[in-house]
Design a protein around this motif. Structure first.
Motif, PDB file in Angstrom:
ATOM      1  N   GLU A  50     -11.477   3.427   5.670  1.00 55.61           N
ATOM      2  CA  GLU A  50     -10.532   2.537   5.003  1.00 55.61           C
ATOM      3  C   GLU A  50      -9.278   3.349   4.728  1.00 55.61           C
ATOM      4  O   GLU A  50      -9.350   4.433   4.138  1.00 55.61           O
ATOM      5  CB  GLU A  50     -11.123   1.978   3.707  1.00 55.61           C
ATOM      6  CG  GLU A  50     -12.290   1.060   3.978  1.00 55.61           C
ATOM      7  CD  GLU A  50     -12.913   0.486   2.712  1.00 55.61           C
ATOM      8  OE1 GLU A  50     -12.394   0.742   1.605  1.00 55.61           O
ATOM      9  OE2 GLU A  50     -13.923  -0.215   2.850  1.00 55.61           O
ATOM     10  N   VAL A  51      -8.135   2.808   5.161  1.00 54.87           N
ATOM     11  CA  VAL A  51      -6.893   3.565   5.060  1.00 54.87           C
ATOM     12  C   VAL A  51      -5.713   2.623   4.853  1.00 54.87           C
ATOM     13  O   VAL A  51      -5.718   1.500   5.369  1.00 54.87           O
ATOM     14  CB  VAL A  51      -6.698   4.446   6.333  1.00 54.87           C
ATOM     15  CG1 VAL A  51      -6.554   3.612   7.584  1.00 54.87           C
ATOM     16  CG2 VAL A  51      -5.542   5.414   6.189  1.00 54.87           C
ATOM     17  N   GLY A  52      -4.732   3.070   4.091  1.00 58.04           N
ATOM     18  CA  GLY A  52      -3.509   2.306   3.879  1.00 58.04           C
ATOM     19  C   GLY A  52      -2.453   2.732   4.882  1.00 58.04           C
ATOM     20  O   GLY A  52      -2.151   3.918   5.014  1.00 58.04           O
ATOM     21  N   LEU A  53      -1.902   1.767   5.602  1.00 61.81           N
ATOM     22  CA  LEU A  53      -0.880   2.026   6.616  1.00 61.81           C
ATOM     23  C   LEU A  53       0.344   1.171   6.311  1.00 61.81           C
ATOM     24  O   LEU A  53       0.227   0.116   5.688  1.00 61.81           O
ATOM     25  CB  LEU A  53      -1.422   1.703   8.013  1.00 61.81           C
ATOM     26  CG  LEU A  53      -2.630   2.524   8.460  1.00 61.81           C
ATOM     27  CD1 LEU A  53      -3.228   1.949   9.737  1.00 61.81           C
ATOM     28  CD2 LEU A  53      -2.237   3.978   8.655  1.00 61.81           C
ATOM     29  N   PRO A  54       1.525   1.575   6.768  1.00 61.67           N
ATOM     30  CA  PRO A  54       2.717   0.758   6.523  1.00 61.67           C
ATOM     31  C   PRO A  54       2.552  -0.642   7.125  1.00 61.67           C
ATOM     32  O   PRO A  54       1.948  -0.806   8.181  1.00 61.67           O
ATOM     33  CB  PRO A  54       3.838   1.516   7.244  1.00 61.67           C
ATOM     34  CG  PRO A  54       3.312   2.896   7.451  1.00 61.67           C
ATOM     35  CD  PRO A  54       1.820   2.786   7.523  1.00 61.67           C
TER      36      PRO A  54
END
Length: 188
Positions: A50-54
């Motif tokens: 799980e990762v936050g990307l633009p």
């Protein structure tokens, strides 16, 4: 604003090996394997990250199989698995297309992506923080950032617009402009 996504891959790797996701975004290591996040193994040979990307961008990435000894094997898309995998992230608002892989080359490891965090609902004037709702005291750097406690003329309530809190006159002028009632320059 970020699009929080869950990347998943089905991979059978040797004991002690790990899967990493490395790519063009800072959250994926900016193409530095040492900074790439490690996927987490789950039952059934499924690896998750799980990762936050633009929001609203195309991120290039590859999967790395890291051996116990530290050797790296980069795996991308296509028949030779050498091409970058292209991930187009969502715009981060309701009704927008979800994050998805783009291109017609086969992906390794049954690679999948899903958005896991719904966009935050828009804030209304009634939900605004007390110092902002009471008198156009928007947070610093947002719209009409008046000092806390400042009041609109005659104590009129303010409303939240797309760029911050506005006194009624500015809101009315903006509404007229959007409706086509305001024209640049003077009228004769």
């Amino acid at each position: 604003m970020e699009a929080v996504v869950r990347l998943s891959a089905r991979a059978e790797v040797a004991y002690g090996e790990e899967l990493l996701v490395c790519g063009s975004a800072p959250a994926l290591g900016s193409w530095k394997a040492a900074d790439a996040p490690t996927m987490t193994w789950s039952e059934g040979g499924r690896w998750l990250l799980e990762v936050g990307l633009p929001c609203g961008v195309t991120v290039e990435l590859k999967v790395i199989v890291k051996s116990q000894g530290g050797a790296l094997r980069w795996i991308g898309s296509g028949p030779s698995q050498e091409s970058n995998i292209s991930l187009e992230t969502s715009l981060g608002r309701g009704g927008a297309r979800p994050s998805r892989f783009v291109g017609d080359m086969p992906l390794p490891f049954e690679f999948e992506v899903e958005d896991i965090e719904a966009p935050a609902p828009a804030t209304t004037a009634a939900e605004a923080p007390p110092q902002a709702a009471g008198g156009c005291g928007a947070p610093p750097g947002v719209g009409m950032a008046a000092p806390p406690g400042a009041m609109a003329p005659y104590g009129a309530p303010c409303s939240l617009g797309p760029m911050g809190y506005y006194p009624p006159q500015q809101e009315s002028a903006a509404a007229a402009m959007l409706a086509g009632g305001a024209r640049g320059g003077r009228r004769a």
